[in-house]
Design a protein around this motif. Structure first.
Motif, PDB file in Angstrom:
ATOM      1  N   ASN A 141      -3.636   3.710  -1.006  1.00  0.00           N
ATOM      2  CA  ASN A 141      -3.790   2.997  -2.281  1.00  0.00           C
ATOM      3  C   ASN A 141      -3.428   1.716  -1.901  1.00  0.00           C
ATOM      4  N   ASN A 195      -1.429   8.796  -0.695  1.00  0.00           N
ATOM      5  CA  ASN A 195      -1.586   9.794  -1.781  1.00  0.00           C
ATOM      6  C   ASN A 195      -0.977  11.169  -1.137  1.00  0.00           C
ATOM      7  N   TRP A 249       1.077  -1.255   0.031  1.00  0.00           N
ATOM      8  CA  TRP A 249       0.034   0.115   0.066  1.00  0.00           C
ATOM      9  C   TRP A 249       0.899   1.439  -0.102  1.00  0.00           C
ATOM     10  N   THR A 269     -10.060   5.259   1.732  1.00  0.00           N
ATOM     11  CA  THR A 269      -9.953   4.613   0.531  1.00  0.00           C
ATOM     12  C   THR A 269     -10.544   4.845  -0.798  1.00  0.00           C
TER      13      THR A 269
END
Length: 235
Positions: free
Chosen positions: A188, A62, A59, A178
């Motif tokens: 992500n 952002n 993962w 999410t």
């Protein structure tokens, strides 16, 4: 304001619970130290897990939704997540036990442990190539074994009931993280490392991850509480 998104999620998650902690009918403030110890002890393996997964690309975060301060490769908001979310969950557990009779759910302890362990072991065996799925399933299984068979925790049923009651909040917080309501997700996931079964935008693994974290926080919270965690029924 976009860069404050993750920070604001943490703040909004915890602020109301924190304020009501000082209410004379609740006095959760007497348990702040116990909670802090519980949160830190639980956070240690989960943050290590987080750092490992971020480094492997399981993962990633952002940068548009964070303030840009990194610690060990994780946004500072992610570190705060391991304090804010457990605080709200523990506060909710404390209040429900204090004002409602929920110990009836402990009658389902064996069933919950059996179903969780069998389900997670099967998933781990069938999906061992998907790292998030595998590690989450193994962590949940080991946590259940530790709580039920080693420390003989008698409160797994009521804790599971509270976690179910927390699901609306889970969907709001994890939903936003999410990508629900945003142009892009804050967090992500590599589609090759998860089952790709989503609850709205939330990977199903997140629910098991949160459940495992919640159970461990409650265990340490009870262990280090200076006073009994009150309930209408006997503790």
């Amino acid at each position: 304001m976009q860069q404050y998104t993750y920070l604001l999620i943490n703040i909004f998650t915890v602020i109301i619970c924190f304020i009501f902690s000082f209410d004379k009918r609740i006095r959760f403030d007497q348990y702040f130290k116990a909670f802090a110890v519980a949160a830190v002890l639980t956070a240690i393996p989960f943050i290590a897990w987080d750092i490992w997964f971020a480094a492997r690309g399981v993962w990633w975060f952002n940068k548009d939704y964070t303030i840009g301060v990194l610690l060990a490769g994780l946004p500072v908001e992610e570190w705060l997540f391991f304090i804010c979310i457990p605080f709200s969950c523990t506060f909710t557990y404390f209040c429900l036990r204090k004002f409602f009779y929920i110990s009836w759910a402990n009658g389902f302890n064996n069933m919950i442990v059996f179903a969780t362990c069998v389900g997670c072991i099967l998933i781990a065996l069938l999906h061992h190539f998907q790292l998030y799925t595998l590690v989450t399933a193994v962590a949940a299984t080991l946590t259940m074994i530790f709580l039920h068979f080693i420390v003989k925790a008698g409160w797994i049923g009521e804790a599971s009931l509270v976690y179910f009651c927390l699901m609306p909040g889970f969907f709001v917080v994890n939903g936003v993280l999410t990508g629900t309501g945003l142009e892009a997700p804050v967090v992500n996931y590599n589609p090759h490392e998860i089952l790709n079964i989503r609850m709205l935008t939330i990977p199903v693994e997140d629910a098991v991850y949160g459940y495992t974290q919640f159970l461990l926080v409650i265990y340490f919270f009870k262990l280090f509480s200076p006073l009994p965690v009150l309930q209408k029924a006997a503790y």
